[in-house]
Design an enzyme around this catalytic site. Sequence first.
Site, short mmCIF file in Angstrom:
data_model
loop_
_atom_site.label_atom_id
_atom_site.label_comp_id
_atom_site.label_asym_id
_atom_site.label_seq_id
_atom_site.Cartn_x
_atom_site.Cartn_y
_atom_site.Cartn_z
N MET A 184 0.83 -1.20 0.00
CA MET A 184 0.00 0.00 0.00
C MET A 184 0.87 1.26 0.00
SD MET A 184 -2.58 0.92 3.12
CE MET A 184 -1.43 1.59 4.29
N SER B 164 4.11 -6.53 1.94
CA SER B 164 3.00 -6.04 2.75
C SER B 164 1.67 -6.56 2.20
CB SER B 164 3.08 -4.51 2.81
OG SER B 164 2.36 -4.04 3.92
N GLN B 165 0.69 -5.68 1.87
CA GLN B 165 -0.61 -6.23 1.44
C GLN B 165 -0.50 -6.99 0.12
OE1 GLN B 165 -3.43 -2.95 1.06
NE2 GLN B 165 -2.71 -2.37 -0.98
N ASP C 51 7.64 -4.35 13.99
CA ASP C 51 6.76 -3.73 13.00
C ASP C 51 5.81 -2.73 13.65
OD1 ASP C 51 4.86 -3.26 10.86
OD2 ASP C 51 5.58 -5.12 9.96
N HIS D 16 8.74 -2.52 9.73
CA HIS D 16 8.09 -3.02 8.52
C HIS D 16 8.98 -2.95 7.27
CE1 HIS D 16 4.52 -4.39 6.54
NE2 HIS D 16 4.46 -3.36 5.72
#
Length: 298
Positions: free
Chosen positions: A30, A104-105, A224, A280
Amino acid sequence: MISWLSLLYLFTYTVAEPAKPTPIVLWHGMGDTCCFSFSLGTFKLYLEKQIPGAYVLSLRIGNSVIEDLENGYFMNPNKQVDYACDALAKDPKLQDGFNAIGFSQGSQFLRAVVQRCGHKVGPVKNLITLGGQHQGVYGLPHCFALQHETCDYVRKLLNYAAYYRWVQNSLVQATYWHDPLDDTTYKQNSEFLADINNERTVNQTYVNNLESLEHFIMVKFDNDSIVQPKETEWFGFYAPGQAKKILSLQQSELYKQDRLGLKKMEEDGKLVFLSQPGDHLRFTEEWFSNNILKPYLL
Ligand SMILES: *[C@@H]1O[C@H](CO)[C@@H](O)[C@H](O)[C@H]1NC(C)=O
Ligand SMILES: *[C@@H]1O[C@H](CO)[C@@H](O)[C@H](O)[C@H]1NC(C)=O
């Protein structure tokens, strides 16, 4: 006498190219192009340098980089996954198979690609997910900066609206919002995550496609500050009914009932759990090279 056919065979045989390296498909996270210090463009160049001759495709969802960026927030993941499945099936360079890396996503979206169309695209060999949200999220980015009570209140508020149909349809992050306090609503109304996690019914195609991977490698970032809870990166999540106690994948019903085939995959040595100490998506080239590149991509 040698026939021209056997000569042709000999010719083809002699000049046959050495085996091409396995291509790699990337799916960004994202807001990647705008906000992360970590850039996927640089990462693509890094991979091409490390694996000479490798075809690296960084998925762009939409007709431009701007659309791609917007779609990361507003295009329903079910549509994004269809779009990616289509692009991958059409790409002649991927027909003999590829490795896939999600950021990530992009992690759960690539897993959905494997599950929903793994039988239609070149076989996916290794699926590597970096900081993915396999069990969704129940928290806000940088929530740690707020007072604990405030944060919890805002989470409850977002949760109140997250499962409204129009929110599910128009906000990507709502489709993997996972409210442990209301597991039933999550399972019924989460348009994307509950479906790919086989929470409502067991879709055997999902199981078969996931199990046909050589390895499913999940990387968790121990410090994270964006993903909450960070254990979701290893398929763990809050135990239903509260938001403190975490169940690991192995302690979850999903695993015990083996609704997604993950138990079988672990028994077959296909699940790999790696962790990194930082925030992250923070890792060094050296770590990536030793733990991902050499064992799975070369
Ligand atoms: C299971 O998944 C496949 C692949 O996405 C889909 O075509 C099929 O309709 C699904 N089956 C059910 C019962 O949802
Ligand atoms: C973890 O995060 C905290 C708070 O942001 C920071 O002070 C600490 O240095 C971080 N540790 C590591 C290993 O990154």
